[in-house]
Design an enzyme around this catalytic site. Structure first.
Site, PDB file in Angstrom:
ATOM      1  N   HIS A  17       3.092 -27.794  51.726  1.00 14.34           N
ATOM      2  CA  HIS A  17       2.209 -28.088  53.023  1.00 14.34           C
ATOM      3  C   HIS A  17       2.476 -26.687  53.744  1.00 14.34           C
ATOM      4  O   HIS A  17       1.808 -26.225  54.458  1.00 14.34           O
ATOM      5  CB  HIS A  17       2.660 -29.231  54.028  1.00 14.34           C
ATOM      6  N   ARG A  90      -4.064 -28.552  44.686  1.00 14.94           N
ATOM      7  CA  ARG A  90      -2.958 -28.179  43.910  1.00 14.94           C
ATOM      8  C   ARG A  90      -3.534 -27.757  42.521  1.00 14.94           C
ATOM      9  O   ARG A  90      -3.150 -27.051  41.779  1.00 14.94           O
ATOM     10  CB  ARG A  90      -1.771 -29.007  44.121  1.00 14.94           C
ATOM     11  N   SER A 128       4.191 -35.528  48.329  1.00 13.71           N
ATOM     12  CA  SER A 128       5.180 -36.256  49.322  1.00 13.71           C
ATOM     13  C   SER A 128       5.977 -37.326  48.475  1.00 13.71           C
ATOM     14  O   SER A 128       7.357 -37.581  48.786  1.00 13.71           O
ATOM     15  CB  SER A 128       4.567 -36.850  50.478  1.00 13.71           C
TER      16      SER A 128
HETATM   17  N1  COA Z   1       1.922 -29.459  48.983  1.00 16.09           N
HETATM   18  C1  COA Z   1       2.519 -30.556  48.608  1.00 16.09           C
HETATM   19  N2  COA Z   1       1.967 -31.745  48.572  1.00 16.09           N
HETATM   20  C2  COA Z   1       0.562 -31.823  49.019  1.00 16.09           C
HETATM   21  C3  COA Z   1      -0.193 -30.630  49.069  1.00 16.09           C
HETATM   22  C4  COA Z   1       0.545 -29.386  49.214  1.00 16.09           C
HETATM   23  N3  COA Z   1       0.184 -28.367  49.550  1.00 16.09           N
HETATM   24  N4  COA Z   1      -1.339 -30.923  49.369  1.00 16.09           N
HETATM   25  C5  COA Z   1      -1.424 -32.228  49.130  1.00 16.09           C
HETATM   26  N5  COA Z   1      -0.462 -32.786  48.855  1.00 16.09           N
HETATM   27  C6  COA Z   1      -0.070 -33.996  48.483  1.00 16.09           C
HETATM   28  C7  COA Z   1       0.439 -34.945  49.607  1.00 16.09           C
HETATM   29  O1  COA Z   1       1.755 -34.771  49.801  1.00 16.09           O
HETATM   30  C8  COA Z   1       0.228 -36.219  49.265  1.00 16.09           C
HETATM   31  O2  COA Z   1       0.882 -36.747  48.348  1.00 16.09           O
HETATM   32  P1  COA Z   1       1.567 -38.305  48.108  1.00 16.09           P
HETATM   33  O3  COA Z   1      -0.067 -39.119  47.777  1.00 16.09           O
HETATM   34  O4  COA Z   1       2.390 -38.459  47.129  1.00 16.09           O
HETATM   35  O5  COA Z   1       1.862 -38.939  49.298  1.00 16.09           O
HETATM   36  C9  COA Z   1      -1.338 -36.092  48.409  1.00 16.09           C
HETATM   37  O6  COA Z   1      -1.261 -34.740  47.983  1.00 16.09           O
HETATM   38  C10 COA Z   1      -2.406 -36.219  49.269  1.00 16.09           C
HETATM   39  O7  COA Z   1      -1.990 -36.270  50.822  1.00 16.09           O
HETATM   40  P2  COA Z   1      -2.666 -35.600  52.004  1.00 16.09           P
HETATM   41  O8  COA Z   1      -3.167 -34.196  51.861  1.00 16.09           O
HETATM   42  O9  COA Z   1      -1.810 -35.908  53.239  1.00 16.09           O
HETATM   43  O10 COA Z   1      -3.941 -36.360  51.935  1.00 16.09           O
HETATM   44  P3  COA Z   1      -4.150 -37.993  52.631  1.00 16.09           P
HETATM   45  O11 COA Z   1      -4.865 -38.279  51.165  1.00 16.09           O
HETATM   46  O12 COA Z   1      -3.054 -38.536  52.532  1.00 16.09           O
HETATM   47  O13 COA Z   1      -4.880 -37.623  53.673  1.00 16.09           O
HETATM   48  C11 COA Z   1      -6.884 -37.549  55.191  1.00 16.09           C
HETATM   49  C12 COA Z   1      -6.232 -37.534  53.918  1.00 16.09           C
HETATM   50  C13 COA Z   1      -5.825 -38.092  56.401  1.00 16.09           C
HETATM   51  C14 COA Z   1      -6.978 -36.307  55.689  1.00 16.09           C
HETATM   52  C15 COA Z   1      -7.949 -38.348  55.379  1.00 16.09           C
HETATM   53  O14 COA Z   1      -7.535 -39.883  54.643  1.00 16.09           O
HETATM   54  C16 COA Z   1      -8.644 -38.663  56.571  1.00 16.09           C
HETATM   55  O15 COA Z   1      -9.397 -37.720  56.963  1.00 16.09           O
HETATM   56  N6  COA Z   1      -8.478 -39.816  57.165  1.00 16.09           N
HETATM   57  C17 COA Z   1      -9.114 -40.119  58.386  1.00 16.09           C
HETATM   58  C18 COA Z   1     -10.268 -40.982  58.498  1.00 16.09           C
HETATM   59  C19 COA Z   1     -11.408 -40.512  57.757  1.00 16.09           C
HETATM   60  O16 COA Z   1     -12.086 -39.373  58.648  1.00 16.09           O
HETATM   61  N7  COA Z   1     -11.898 -40.826  56.641  1.00 16.09           N
HETATM   62  C20 COA Z   1     -13.061 -40.283  56.117  1.00 16.09           C
HETATM   63  C21 COA Z   1     -12.822 -39.337  55.286  1.00 16.09           C
HETATM   64  S1  COA Z   1     -14.498 -38.550  54.485  1.00 16.09           S
END
Ligand code: COA
Length: 159
Positions: A17, A90, A128
């Protein structure tokens, strides 16, 4: 003024991240790393802890700051007067979900653009949940997370 939003669950924030935030700060004037409150995931760290941990990790980046949000990401992005959402990809398996989310966000707010950035290759296998598992099982998380976060993980699992 190009302000970009980097949203995620960040449970916890990893070096992958951080790599994305560093790249984004070299492209955009201001980057807001924002912790999503409405995740369906059951987080290990509270929102307040995650915000604090990210603040410590990005303190040397003058054009990055941290925040949290609840509700739709596009609504938050509009409230911040931003037009860019950053997402890290990724590997190809990330793409389907990211593509769907980007297109849905575009449908909801046409003027908001999602920009995908790739982290350095050595972080492409990081997530994560994998970091949480390593920490829980007593493995060394040093290579995967900023120092302050490694400390928090050790504290969390030594209880
Ligand atoms: N390095 C390490 N890990 C990474 C990474 C990076 N560069 N990029 C992504 N990841 C991992 C995260 O650690 C996470 O791992 P985990 O599943 O093991 O915990 C996974 O990839 C995805 O997580 P993240 O990037 O945090 O995205 P998310 O899917 O948890 O969150 C939101 C997505 C919060 C952006 C999305 O749910 C959202 O917009 N929510 C708001 C509600 C909304 O608007 N909804 C409509 C959307 S269309």
């Amino acid at each position: 003024m190009k302000r970009a939003i980097y949203p995620g669950t960040f449970d916890p924030f990893t070096n992958g991240h951080l790599d994305i935030v560093q790249r984004a700060t070299s492209i955009f004037d201001e980057v807001i790393v924002t912790v999503a409150k409405n995740s369906t995931k059951q987080p290990l760290f509270s929102i307040e802890d995650r915000v604090e941990m990210i603040r410590e990790s990005i303190s040397d980046l003058p054009n990055a700051r941290v925040d949290s949000f609840e509700g739709l990401l596009v609504d938050y992005t509009k409230r911040q007067n931003a037009t860019i959402i950053i997402r890290g990809v990724r590997m190809i398996s990330d793409f389907e979900f990211e593509f769907q989310m980007a297109l849905m966000n575009r449908k909801l707010a046409e003027h908001i653009t999602t920009v995908f950035l790739m982290p350095e290759e050595r972080y492409t296998y990081l997530s994560s949940s994998i970091v949480r598992e390593i920490a829980q099982l007593g493995g060394d998380c040093k290579p995967f997370v900023p120092l302050n976060i490694e400390k928090r993980l050790l504290e969390k699992y030594s209880r």
